[in-house]
Design an enzyme around this catalytic site. Structure first.
Site, PDB file in Angstrom:
ATOM      1  N   HIS A   3       1.473  23.406  54.456  1.00  0.00           N
ATOM      2  CA  HIS A   3       1.304  23.009  55.551  1.00  0.00           C
ATOM      3  C   HIS A   3       1.162  21.228  54.141  1.00  0.00           C
ATOM      4  CE1 HIS A   3      -1.657  25.476  57.965  1.00  0.00           C
ATOM      5  NE2 HIS A   3      -0.368  25.003  58.236  1.00  0.00           N
ATOM      6  N   GLU A   7      22.677  20.956  77.803  1.00  0.00           N
ATOM      7  CA  GLU A   7      22.347  21.590  75.642  1.00  0.00           C
ATOM      8  C   GLU A   7      22.775  23.179  75.951  1.00  0.00           C
ATOM      9  OE1 GLU A   7      18.203  20.556  76.923  1.00  0.00           O
ATOM     10  OE2 GLU A   7      17.649  20.606  78.683  1.00  0.00           O
ATOM     11  N   ASP A  38      19.166  22.168  71.001  1.00  0.00           N
ATOM     12  CA  ASP A  38      19.004  23.571  71.595  1.00  0.00           C
ATOM     13  C   ASP A  38      21.129  24.014  72.106  1.00  0.00           C
ATOM     14  OD1 ASP A  38      16.434  25.151  72.644  1.00  0.00           O
ATOM     15  OD2 ASP A  38      16.500  22.831  74.317  1.00  0.00           O
ATOM     16  N   CYS A  54      20.698  12.980  72.282  1.00  0.00           N
ATOM     17  CA  CYS A  54      19.838  12.482  72.820  1.00  0.00           C
ATOM     18  C   CYS A  54      18.940  13.412  71.626  1.00  0.00           C
ATOM     19  CB  CYS A  54      19.590  12.743  73.785  1.00  0.00           C
ATOM     20  SG  CYS A  54      19.228  14.092  74.821  1.00  0.00           S
TER      21      CYS A  54
END
Length: 839
Positions: free
Chosen positions: A460, A697, A721, A768
């Site tokens: 983390h 995508e 993707d 994008c």
């Protein structure tokens, strides 16, 4: 047996080795779903009463008896596992329901050999079925004889702040599922499981291999050592067990959305040649910085002589826990305002750990022995850290750091120490292992870099360090803790090096590079509002990817030429019902208003797969990324899309609003939505239609780009993707993430084919995905025919500056050759040679 209506000592009902309940190879018993207790592997053939009381129930098949003791404790005595299947064969009951029995009185006899041969296990249980009202303490884990002290019960004073536990009665349901979370069931996914289970009345537990854990305990869940793609059994018992089971299957089978900040993969250990004055580690967050190295030491506890009033210490611990909860809630609120999902996930897990029954019960048990709350809390955390570190999982061992973080925070609250480190701005911090709250505090004080002896690149702290832009090295070894505090060093996180004795020239070089980088960013920001024109005059639109009107406002102020992707999912997630048409219209209008006269591309709802909605239950899928998501879900639930399209048709001005469809694979899907858009516009009496585009995508869409462009107004490539679908590599897979590179020649060929197909119909193409934000990729995308780049808002100035350094004609000439290179690494090397980045 001693009994004062509060305390009760239960004697051994059988002779034989004693086992803790968690070791019982049966999930219902091992998880405590039936209640807390203990087990005995019997060596004798008679079950005896562990205390005086009344026989409440005798099992019809004679294998179990339930007693109620005089202090109200209800004790289930269960002979063997799966013995109900013997249908009474081998058992002879000696008592009847309602009968009063004395301690040690025989309750039933059994044929030891027959039962052992015909049931799964002879291990027998003593279970306290109404354990919410009692604290239970084992008196022996050694082999016992009948009648020897076994368990001590104390009636519990219930804490009104702790919610009651619902008894698991009635129907049962179970199923198996593969855990989809990257790295397995560590803190954050375990917190999701706990949160999911808490929404149902049924009791739920997970079973993995020969161990089980209740879904109410994060620590117990992590302690199972469940890895990614491990198969677990989910079992639920209660009135709503079917709903609970389906919800838990979905939670376990759906990976966390960590796409925004994919964790780097720790490289294999490489034997580097020894260098004098250099420590080698693993890069957890990139960067190059120089400064004084200052050591950060953990808090030390004063001695404890163990003569404290338990009630006072319980209250002190409760107050400290609440103080830390409030601090974390404030941190969470700030993270929500910034829409920092990674930080929210981390500290939501910390909140859940503060309420974990495994930790709290252990601390309260130690306090009951007269120990100070500080030492009780510290001991409870230390014990669980050891459990996690002993598991064969580096990722779970790293998660012990979250527990240590809470250990330190609660101790500071108990001791009244100020939560502040005395460190100057620009310092480089050295520590055994930093915690998330350490990092937030240090970042607020202006610390410039982090060095840890231990830790990992998937922790983390590493995630937060990358988000804060703080260079961070981990796994440097204990030597870092012996470096003189205050020494000037160079932290080269990119190279995995900590230079302990840099020359004055090296220090000067690093400082100059840092200053130049800062100055360049300042200049880029000043020029961010100017158009992005290549040196030969080609205009490239540099837009921003956003999720709300506040981010859109920041993007507009930062010079964005428009919004290239508005993720409308922000309106649909983390709520109990879908937003209505009016709320959606207001939200979309706010984004348009925030962007002045700039265009806004609004993607229709893209959920399913890894993004689930609580109010839209979907069946658990073996591979959600290839399942019902994007436009497929919109077709399955057309009312959701219709409502969204109605809202979009009513924003003004229509000419600045563009609608984009996700996960399109064929022309028929586009035509169906266009027809629906026209029909809804007619219903609403709207004459103008927003432009309608398609997101490229999946490879099928790229290969069909020419046909899609015939009916779409624009195409926008989602490289995130498209990369994983083309390369057949999960971008969240810890071992493969570094290879899911959108500069792979196969991806570049699909981008080139998309641009060529769009050009035949006069359509423009944007990008994008994350590749648009990579300055190394900018010349390639321009060269292949992309005319719009939609990036993260802080990078607008940087990408515009990159565009201005390029010659579009040269980009076109050089880019075609990149399609024939053998792999992504070769493409990156060629890009760096043709279009070098500024240092």
């Amino acid at each position: 047996m001693h009994n004062n209506n509060n305390d009760l000592t239960l004697s051994a009902p059988l002779a034989g080795p004693v086992l803790p309940l968690r070791s019982v190879p049966d999930p219902v018993f091992a998880t405590g779903a039936m209640g807390d207790g203990i087990a005995i592997d019997p060596l004798n053939d008679t079950l005896h009463a562990p205390c005086a009381g009344q026989v409440l129930q005798v099992a019809r098949t004679g294998h179990a008896v339930t007693l109620r003791a005089d202090n109200g404790a209800e004790v289930l005595l269960h002979l063997g596992l799966d013995t109900v299947g013997l249908k009474g064969e081998g058992f002879h009951v000696l008592v009847q329901e309602g009968q009063r029995v004395s301690a040690g009185q025989p309750l039933l006899r059994f044929d030891l050999d027959y039962v052992a041969q015909h049931c799964r296990s002879l291990i027998s249980l003593l279970i306290l079925t109404n354990g919410d009202a009692f604290d239970l303490r084992p008196l022996s884990l050694s082999p016992v004889k009948v009648g020897e002290p076994l368990l001590h019960l104390t009636r519990r004073v219930l804490d009104p702040a702790r919610p009651p536990v619902t008894e698991a009665l009635g129907e049962q349901a179970s199923a198996r599922v593969k855990v989809a979370h990257r790295g397995g069931l560590h803190a954050r996914p375990a917190a999701l499981v706990r949160q999911c289970a808490a929404g149902f009345a049924s009791q739920s537990h997970l079973t993995f291999k020969d161990k089980s854990a209740p879904c109410t305990s994060l620590v117990a869940l992590m302690g199972l050592g469940i890895g990614e793609q491990d198969e677990v059994q989910v079992s639920c018992q209660g009135a709503d067990c079917q709903a609970a089971l389906q919800a838990l299957l979905k939670t376990l089978g759906t990976a966390l959305d960590t796409h925004a900040h994919p964790a780097p993969v720790t490289a294999p250990v490489i034997q580097r040649p020894a260098e004098d004055g250099v420590l080698h580690g693993v890069c957890a967050a990139p960067g190059l910085i120089a400064g004084p190295l200052l050591r950060l030491d953990a808090l030390q506890l004063p001695p404890d002589h163990g003569q404290h009033q338990p009630e006072e210490q319980r209250q002190a611990l409760g107050a400290a826990l609440e103080q830390v909860r409030n601090d974390i809630r404030q941190t969470l609120e700030q993270a929500r305002q910034r829409r920092d999902q990674e930080e929210q996930d981390i500290f939501n897990a910390h909140l859940a750990l503060l309420e974990d029954p495994t930790l709290l019960d252990a601390a309260h048990a130690t306090i009951a022995q007269g120990r100070a709350a500080t030492h009780a809390w510290s001991a409870a955390i230390t014990e669980q850290c050891q459990v996690l570190q002993q598991l064969d999982s580096p990722l779970l061992a790293e998660r012990a750091n979250d527990l240590r973080d809470l250990q330190q925070r609660v101790l500071r609250a108990l001791l009244g120490e100020t939560w502040h480190y005395d460190l100057p701005p620009g310092a480089l911090v050295a520590a055994e292992e930093l915690t998330p709250s350490d990092l937030l505090q240090l970042s607020a004080q202006g610390v410039a870099g982090l060095c840890m002896a231990a830790g990992g690149a998937t922790s983390h702290v590493a995630i937060l360090a990358r988000g804060k832009g703080l260079p961070c090295l981990v796994a440097l070894g204990q030597e870092i803790l012996h470096v003189d505090s205050g020494r000037q060093v160079v932290l080269d996180a990119d190279g995995g090096r900590l230079e302990l004795a840099p020359s004055p020239q090296r220090l000067q070089q690093v400082m100059h590079a840092h200053e130049a980088r800062q100055q360049r960013r300042a200049v880029q920001q000043q020029q961010a509002r100017e158009p992005a024109l290549t040196q030969d005059g080609l205009s490239i639109e540099v837009a921003a990817n956003v999720a709300c009107s506040d981010e859109a406002r920041e993007a507009h102020l930062g010079g964005a030429d428009g919004i290239g992707l508005l993720r409308t999912e922000f309106l649909f997630v983390d709520r109990q019902h879908a937003p209505d048409e009016a709320e959606q219209r207001q939200a979309y209008q706010a984004v348009l208003d925030a962007m002045g006269d700039k265009p806004v591309i609004i993607r229709t709802i893209d959920v399913g797969g890894d993004k689930q909605l609580d109010y839209l239950p979907l069946p658990a899928e073996a591979n959600p990324v290839l399942g019902l998501r994007g436009i497929r879900l919109a077709q399955a639930r057309p009312e959701l899309l219709d409502q969204q399209l109605r809202a979009l048709l009513q924003v003004t001005p229509t000419e600045r609003c563009r609608v984009m469809l996700p996960m399109v694979t064929e022309v028929a899907e586009l035509l169906q939505i266009r027809q629906r858009l026209d029909a809804l516009a007619s219903e609403l009496g709207v004459s103008q239609r927003p432009e309608l585009g398609v997101m490229i995508e999946v490879p099928a869409a790229a290969l069909m780009a020419e046909h899609l462009a015939e009916h779409a107004d624009f195409l926008s490539i989602g490289t995130n993707d498209l990369s994983q679908y083309t390369l057949a590599m999960d971008r969240d897979h810890a071992g493969l993430a570094s290879r899911v590179d959108a500069l792979h020649p196969a991806l570049l060929r699909l981008i080139a084919q998309t641009c060529t197909g769009a050009a035949r119909h006069g359509r423009w193409v944007g990008v994008c995905g994350a590749l648009a934000s990579d300055p190394l990729a900018t010349p390639v995308l321009i060269g292949l025919g992309v005319s719009e780049l939609s990036v993260s808002p802080p990078q607008v100035g940087e990408i515009k500056d990159r565009v201005r350094q390029l010659d579009a004609r040269q980009c076109r000439q050089l880019s075609q050759a990149l399609l024939d290179l053998p792999g992504a690494a070769a493409v990156r090397q060629a890009c760096a040679q043709h279009w070098p980045l500024q240092p």
